[in-house]
Design a protein around this motif. Structure first.
Motif, PDB file in Angstrom:
ATOM      1  N   PRO A  13      17.022   0.588 -18.828  1.00 35.98           N
ATOM      2  CA  PRO A  13      16.512  -0.725 -18.430  1.00 35.98           C
ATOM      3  C   PRO A  13      15.739  -0.693 -17.123  1.00 35.98           C
ATOM      4  N   ARG A  61      28.390   3.059 -25.758  1.00 38.72           N
ATOM      5  CA  ARG A  61      28.484   2.623 -24.366  1.00 38.72           C
ATOM      6  C   ARG A  61      29.933   2.582 -23.885  1.00 38.72           C
ATOM      7  N   SER A  71      30.373  -1.634 -19.543  1.00 44.97           N
ATOM      8  CA  SER A  71      29.009  -1.647 -20.069  1.00 44.97           C
ATOM      9  C   SER A  71      28.374  -3.020 -19.878  1.00 44.97           C
ATOM     10  N   ASP A  75      24.977  -4.031 -17.810  1.00 46.83           N
ATOM     11  CA  ASP A  75      23.882  -4.789 -18.433  1.00 46.83           C
ATOM     12  C   ASP A  75      23.541  -6.025 -17.598  1.00 46.83           C
ATOM     13  N   THR A  78      21.127  -5.899 -14.594  1.00 47.24           N
ATOM     14  CA  THR A  78      19.678  -5.738 -14.760  1.00 47.24           C
ATOM     15  C   THR A  78      18.966  -7.073 -15.030  1.00 47.24           C
ATOM     16  N   PHE A  89      16.063  -9.622 -21.054  1.00 50.66           N
ATOM     17  CA  PHE A  89      16.940  -8.655 -21.708  1.00 50.66           C
ATOM     18  C   PHE A  89      17.822  -9.396 -22.711  1.00 50.66           C
ATOM     19  N   TYR A  91      20.593  -8.371 -24.678  1.00 46.67           N
ATOM     20  CA  TYR A  91      21.567  -7.333 -25.007  1.00 46.67           C
ATOM     21  C   TYR A  91      22.374  -7.668 -26.250  1.00 46.67           C
ATOM     22  N   PHE A 129      14.644  -3.683 -25.654  1.00 45.11           N
ATOM     23  CA  PHE A 129      15.447  -4.503 -24.752  1.00 45.11           C
ATOM     24  C   PHE A 129      15.270  -6.002 -24.945  1.00 45.11           C
TER      25      PHE A 129
END
Length: 222
Positions: A13, A61, A71, A75, A78, A89, A91, A129
């Protein structure tokens, strides 16, 4: 034309964020100085042992970071940085961690045929992403390559041994350099690790662009 060398991976990322920041910095410095830059992507695989078909993302992950909760924390870190670069993002849409080697071949193909490796890398990162696409899937790669103007026979051309050789050579270079993480940007004789802020990148690029003749590639001559 001044060349910038960028090592990155398609499941990173911070490579997505760093690439967007670099793009903005390049635009700023080109406008200020009139010099032109070309970003040359180099392949790096964070998961070189990943099966060709990839893995379930939650399983992968959780094993890599010790738990799914850890994880999720990584995430989440970011998201605000991405928002500042126009990146969303998603996810929750990402169900697989792909093998990225074919994606790196696609970047090499875009660079070889159209000089658009950087644009292809950004498209692949967005597909993964922000859209939750499996960028290890040959069908997905073919569609994205065609979308970027590489023609309708991308799948067949990705099998070119020369592309695999290019990716292998780039990864061997990264290994020789002792590279353990990405992104890594090389500007002349300076290496910048991580997704540096746009303003800091612009400062470095402007110094590089305004060096006197003979110093443009990091070595000054008489």
């Amino acid at each position: 034309m001044l060349t910038l060398d960028l090592f990155s991976d398609l499941i990173c990322p911070w490579c997505y964020i760093g690439g967007r920041r670099l793009h903005r910095a390049v635009g700023i410095v080109e406008e200020r100085t009139g010099r032109r830059f070309h970003v040359r992507h180099h392949a790096f695989e964070l998961n070189p042992e990943m099966p060709p078909e990839g893995m379930d993302r939650r399983r992968y992950r959780s094993e890599k970071f010790g738990s799914w909760e850890r994880s999720l924390q990584l995430d989440a870190g970011t998201v605000p940085a991405g928002r500042g670069e126009g990146i969303v993002f998603d996810y929750e849409a990402m169900t697989r961690t792909p093998n990225t080697r074919a994606g790196h071949r696609l970047i090499a193909l875009a660079e070889r045929e159209a000089g658009r490796g950087a644009a292809m890398a950004d498209r692949l990162l967005a597909a993964y992403f922000s859209e939750g696409q499996d960028i290890g899937d040959p069908t997905v790669l073919s569609r994205l390559g065609a979308e970027m103007g590489l023609g309708a026979d991308v799948a067949a051309r990705l099998a070119d041994p020369a592309l695999e050789a290019t990716v292998r050579e780039e990864e061997q270079l990264a290994e020789h350099m002792g590279l353990r993480g990405v992104p890594l940007l090389i500007v002349g004789d300076q290496a910048i690790t991580g997704a540096a802020e746009t303003e800091a990148l612009a400062e470095v690029l402007e110094r590089h662009a305004t060096r006197p003749p003979g110093c443009e590639e990091g070595v000054c001559s008489l």
